[in-house]
Design a protein around this motif. Structure first.
Motif, PDB file in Angstrom:
ATOM      1  N   ALA A  75     -10.241  -6.687  -7.582  1.00 45.62           N
ATOM      2  CA  ALA A  75      -9.112  -6.863  -6.650  1.00 45.62           C
ATOM      3  C   ALA A  75      -9.119  -5.781  -5.570  1.00 45.62           C
ATOM      4  N   HIS A  76      -9.051  -6.207  -4.309  1.00 43.60           N
ATOM      5  CA  HIS A  76      -9.073  -5.251  -3.195  1.00 43.60           C
ATOM      6  C   HIS A  76      -8.116  -5.646  -2.081  1.00 43.60           C
ATOM      7  N   HIS A  77      -7.265  -6.631  -2.349  1.00 46.05           N
ATOM      8  CA  HIS A  77      -6.222  -7.065  -1.424  1.00 46.05           C
ATOM      9  C   HIS A  77      -4.884  -6.885  -2.142  1.00 46.05           C
ATOM     10  N   PRO A  78      -3.822  -6.523  -1.421  1.00 44.09           N
ATOM     11  CA  PRO A  78      -2.531  -6.265  -2.091  1.00 44.09           C
ATOM     12  C   PRO A  78      -2.060  -7.381  -3.022  1.00 44.09           C
ATOM     13  N   LYS A  79      -2.207  -8.643  -2.615  1.00 43.10           N
ATOM     14  CA  LYS A  79      -1.738  -9.741  -3.464  1.00 43.10           C
ATOM     15  C   LYS A  79      -2.562  -9.831  -4.757  1.00 43.10           C
TER      16      LYS A  79
ATOM     17  N   ARG B  50      -8.806  -2.322   6.481  1.00 45.21           N
ATOM     18  CA  ARG B  50      -7.895  -2.967   5.536  1.00 45.21           C
ATOM     19  C   ARG B  50      -6.806  -1.984   5.090  1.00 45.21           C
ATOM     20  N   THR B  51      -7.192  -0.723   4.888  1.00 48.46           N
ATOM     21  CA  THR B  51      -6.207   0.296   4.517  1.00 48.46           C
ATOM     22  C   THR B  51      -5.202   0.502   5.642  1.00 48.46           C
ATOM     23  N   ARG B  52      -5.693   0.568   6.858  1.00 50.10           N
ATOM     24  CA  ARG B  52      -4.822   0.732   8.026  1.00 50.10           C
ATOM     25  C   ARG B  52      -3.829  -0.427   8.149  1.00 50.10           C
ATOM     26  N   ASP B  53      -4.314  -1.643   7.940  1.00 53.70           N
ATOM     27  CA  ASP B  53      -3.465  -2.825   8.149  1.00 53.70           C
ATOM     28  C   ASP B  53      -2.473  -3.061   7.014  1.00 53.70           C
ATOM     29  N   PHE B  54      -2.810  -2.616   5.782  1.00 54.17           N
ATOM     30  CA  PHE B  54      -2.013  -3.024   4.619  1.00 54.17           C
ATOM     31  C   PHE B  54      -1.592  -1.874   3.708  1.00 54.17           C
ATOM     32  N   TYR B  55      -1.610  -0.623   4.193  1.00 55.38           N
ATOM     33  CA  TYR B  55      -1.342   0.488   3.266  1.00 55.38           C
ATOM     34  C   TYR B  55       0.031   0.390   2.609  1.00 55.38           C
ATOM     35  N   GLN B  56       1.029  -0.121   3.333  1.00 59.66           N
ATOM     36  CA  GLN B  56       2.355  -0.265   2.723  1.00 59.66           C
ATOM     37  C   GLN B  56       2.348  -1.354   1.645  1.00 59.66           C
ATOM     38  N   ASP B  57       1.632  -2.444   1.910  1.00 56.50           N
ATOM     39  CA  ASP B  57       1.516  -3.518   0.916  1.00 56.50           C
ATOM     40  C   ASP B  57       0.738  -3.044  -0.306  1.00 56.50           C
ATOM     41  N   PHE B  58      -0.313  -2.252  -0.069  1.00 56.31           N
ATOM     42  CA  PHE B  58      -1.052  -1.679  -1.197  1.00 56.31           C
ATOM     43  C   PHE B  58      -0.133  -0.818  -2.060  1.00 56.31           C
ATOM     44  N   ALA B  59       0.659   0.022  -1.413  1.00 52.74           N
ATOM     45  CA  ALA B  59       1.557   0.918  -2.152  1.00 52.74           C
ATOM     46  C   ALA B  59       2.566   0.123  -2.972  1.00 52.74           C
TER      47      ALA B  59
END
Length: 467
Positions: free
Chosen positions: A336-340, A369-378
């Motif tokens: 898994a490497h996407h927030p969902k 991907r980190t730049r675009d989704f860091y809040q979703d990752f968190a």
């Protein structure tokens, strides 16, 4: 494809060791052609390909290209978009008039000569396509399959049938690769925006999936998850069905998760199947299984074949891949490497282990991907009890100023234990700590440390007094 399959005597792969590329290499090896290629790194997969007859070198060097692959009239060049355009071997083939195709173009040809059963989506496509391939392969229908992961049932990402007209393909949206396909049937599992370095906007990403649905052949079918934002636009003569875990034309009922086993009833507009047992008992596989069974049933698999296929499915390496399952310790590796995907992994673990401490070691994949989704990752990672972050795995990218794992760390929710370490320190941490349920997460190279982590945990088990 201007070069006919029968005209091809040799195939050269630039980026030979990729999981999808290697499956196509195996197809051509099986057809008795000369198969060679380049990859940057020697891995277990490339070693296996060499054992199967493929010639591979690991230095960017035109002189290493075999003589059999130097005739532009009989050698097809297959390349991955991950290889930079200035790669010297790519430049050689371009300058000398070779036919050059992306992996997806070759798969597209196969979907026009076979009945393509394709699985697309931001996440879930590898597990769902591998599950469908296993069901089809052990049924009276059979299938060929080009998979995005190594099936544990076959220890391969490639399944061959000399007789079946069906081919199962993982339809990759990266670089719009799936637009080369002509599916007979397709599942779409999810459309959560990703690859925004390619697409730019969420709207462009969703539009790409809409266009993909236009490519389904009349007489075929679209099986689409109930919870997607995208609009489908199918041709006349294409049947559309919905699915999910709990609703849609195909769904599950009477789900029982107990003592490490999962059973459910498969509800279908064709014929429902009672008492399906998951061979890989993971909650997310209920939904993946519904999609896989739906496509296999639409092809003509019987109820008994569906049940047997699901019960004997062993999973995919690096997809919720348990390495240790004891009362004291659980260790698994997940791609898994996407927030969902991460959220689904955490929720599945919480269903399986509601009273145990869940720790994750996560290696972010790509700076963009980190730049675009860091809040979703968190947010997704905060569903674990403890989060340990390593540095970002760059893959094809160069660093972006200010984009580090610290962005995710700073946005983790209150109450979550947290730590940032170097990837090289993971083994030392495993020696010092006694984890309960530990997940190694991400699409980078942290998975290489999993065998050593498993060894450390097993040695601790052996030293500890028995209860």
């Amino acid at each position: 494809m201007t070069m006919e399959i029968d005209d091809i005597k040799a195939v050269y792969f630039v980026g030979a060791g990729g999981i999808g590329m290697s499956a196509i290499a195996r197809y051509f090896i099986h057809r008795g052609m000369v198969v060679a290629g380049y990859d940057k790194t020697r891995t277990e997969l490339t070693k296996q390909l060499e054992r199967e007859g493929m010639m591979i070198h690991y230095e960017e060097n035109v002189d290493e290209i075999p003589q059999a692959c130097r005739d532009s009239s009989s050698c097809l060049v297959v390349y991955t978009p991950a290889i930079p355009a200035e790669h010297r071997e790519l430049q050689y083939f371009r300058a000398n008039g070779f036919e050059m195709q992306k992996r997806a173009q070759v798969l597209g040809t196969l979907t026009r000569t076979h009945k393509g059963l394709c699985v697309a989506g931001t996440h879930g496509k590898t597990s769902t396509s591998t599950m469908c391939a296993h069901i089809m392969h052990q049924s009276h229908l059979g299938c060929n399959a080009f998979l995005g992961g190594i099936s544990k049932n076959y220890d391969s990402n490639y399944i061959l049938s000399d007789k079946s007209d069906y081919v199962v393909i993982e339809a990759d949206e990266f670089d719009r690769s799936f637009h080369w396909l002509s599916p007979w049937m397709t599942v779409i599992t999810s459309t959560d925006p990703d690859h925004l370095d390619i697409y730019g906007t969420k709207e462009a990403y969703l539009e790409s999936f809409r266009h993909y649905t236009e490519l389904i052949q009349p007489g075929g079918a679209l099986i689409i998850h109930t919870d997607l934002e995208m609009q489908a636009d199918v041709q006349q003569g294409v049947n559309t069905y919905t699915y999910s875990r709990e609703q849609g034309d195909f769904h599950a009922e009477n789900i029982v998760i107990d003592k490490g086993e999962i059973t459910f009833d498969f509800i279908s507009p064709i014929k429902s199947v009672i008492g399906v047992k998951l061979g890989q008992p993971i909650p997310i596989n209920i939904e993946n299984g519904v999609a896989a069974m739906a496509m296999a049933q639409l092809c003509g698999c019987t109820a008994d074949e569906l049940k047997y296929g699901m019960e004997t499915y062993h999973g995919v390496k690096r997809r919720f891949d348990f390495k240790i399952r004891t009362p004291k310790h659980v260790l698994l590796s997940d791609y898994a490497h996407h927030p969902k995907e991460i959220l689904q992994c955490a929720k599945s673990l919480r269903e399986l282990y509601p009273d145990r401490k869940l720790t994750v070691i996560f290696q972010p994949h790509l700076y963009t991907r980190t730049r675009d989704f860091y809040q979703d990752f968190a947010h997704a990672l905060s569903h674990f009890d403890e989060v340990i972050l390593t540095e970002i795995y760059p893959a094809r990218e160069k660093p972006i100023p200010g984009i580090t794992s610290q962005l995710i760390y700073d946005n983790l929710e209150q109450g979550v234990e947290r730590l940032i370490i170097d990837k090289d320190s993971v083994l030392e941490l495993a020696k010092k700590r006694d984890f309960d349920v530990l997940t190694i997460l991400g699409a980078g190279d942290l998975d290489n440390a999993v065998p050593a982590i498993a060894k450390i945990i097993k040695e601790k088990d052996e030293r500890s007094p028995q209860d």
